[in-house]
Motif scaffolding. Structure first.
Motif, PDB file in Angstrom:
ATOM      1  N   LEU A 107       1.537  46.853  28.413  1.00  0.00           N
ATOM      2  CA  LEU A 107       0.284  47.604  28.264  1.00  0.00           C
ATOM      3  C   LEU A 107      -0.868  46.694  27.860  1.00  0.00           C
ATOM      4  O   LEU A 107      -2.010  46.898  28.292  1.00  0.00           O
ATOM      5  N   LYS A 121      -1.227  43.575  28.762  1.00  0.00           N
ATOM      6  CA  LYS A 121      -1.629  42.887  29.993  1.00  0.00           C
ATOM      7  C   LYS A 121      -2.439  43.815  30.897  1.00  0.00           C
ATOM      8  O   LYS A 121      -3.448  43.412  31.477  1.00  0.00           O
ATOM      9  N   GLU A 122      -1.973  45.049  31.017  1.00  0.00           N
ATOM     10  CA  GLU A 122      -2.696  46.025  31.831  1.00  0.00           C
ATOM     11  C   GLU A 122      -4.089  46.279  31.263  1.00  0.00           C
ATOM     12  O   GLU A 122      -5.059  46.417  32.008  1.00  0.00           O
ATOM     13  N   ASN A 123      -4.165  46.346  29.962  1.00  0.00           N
ATOM     14  CA  ASN A 123      -5.456  46.553  29.310  1.00  0.00           C
ATOM     15  C   ASN A 123      -6.413  45.404  29.624  1.00  0.00           C
ATOM     16  O   ASN A 123      -7.578  45.632  29.959  1.00  0.00           O
ATOM     17  N   LYS A 158      -6.272  43.423  32.174  1.00  0.00           N
ATOM     18  CA  LYS A 158      -6.587  43.503  33.603  1.00  0.00           C
ATOM     19  C   LYS A 158      -7.665  44.564  33.854  1.00  0.00           C
ATOM     20  O   LYS A 158      -8.633  44.316  34.579  1.00  0.00           O
ATOM     21  N   LEU A 159      -7.505  45.722  33.240  1.00  0.00           N
ATOM     22  CA  LEU A 159      -8.490  46.784  33.416  1.00  0.00           C
ATOM     23  C   LEU A 159      -9.843  46.416  32.816  1.00  0.00           C
ATOM     24  O   LEU A 159     -10.889  46.769  33.380  1.00  0.00           O
TER      25      LEU A 159
END
Length: 107
Positions: free
Chosen positions: A56, A58-60, A62-63
């Motif tokens: 999460l 990493k996703e954060n 990225k977003l």
């Protein structure tokens, strides 16, 4: 003789305590095993949560990057629109000026 009996009595008491101690240890073994299983389960869950957290995170990131790119593109688009509006205004003013000049010549 009294001393030997007392020693024997103390020895028997001690042996009895040792027997009880051994029994207590046997009784607690399932509890210890249960605690070990719970500990292992908690460690597994912790690892899974940590993996999920890292994913999460990493996703954060990225977003956030995508959002910043979108925001930057949006700001560029707004600047272009503003410039375009200014150019249109300039052209309108020039057109008005030219129309005024044409009217003067026609009179």
């Amino acid at each position: 003789m009294n001393s030997i009996t007392e020693k024997e009595k103390k020895l028997n008491q001690t042996l009895e305590k040792l027997k009880n101690l051994d029994l207590v240890k046997k009784d607690k073994s399932p509890e210890l095993e249960n605690l070990k299983e719970q500990k292992n389960q908690l460690e597994i869950e912790y690892k899974q949560l940590l993996e999920n957290y890292n994913f999460l995170e990493k996703e954060n990131l990225k977003l956030k990057q995508e959002f910043e790119e979108f925001k930057s593109k949006d700001e560029d688009e707004k600047r272009r629109e503003q410039k375009f509006s200014e150019k249109i205004d300039e052209l309108n003013q020039e057109t008005d000026s030219l129309l005024d000049e044409i009217e003067k010549w026609q009179m």
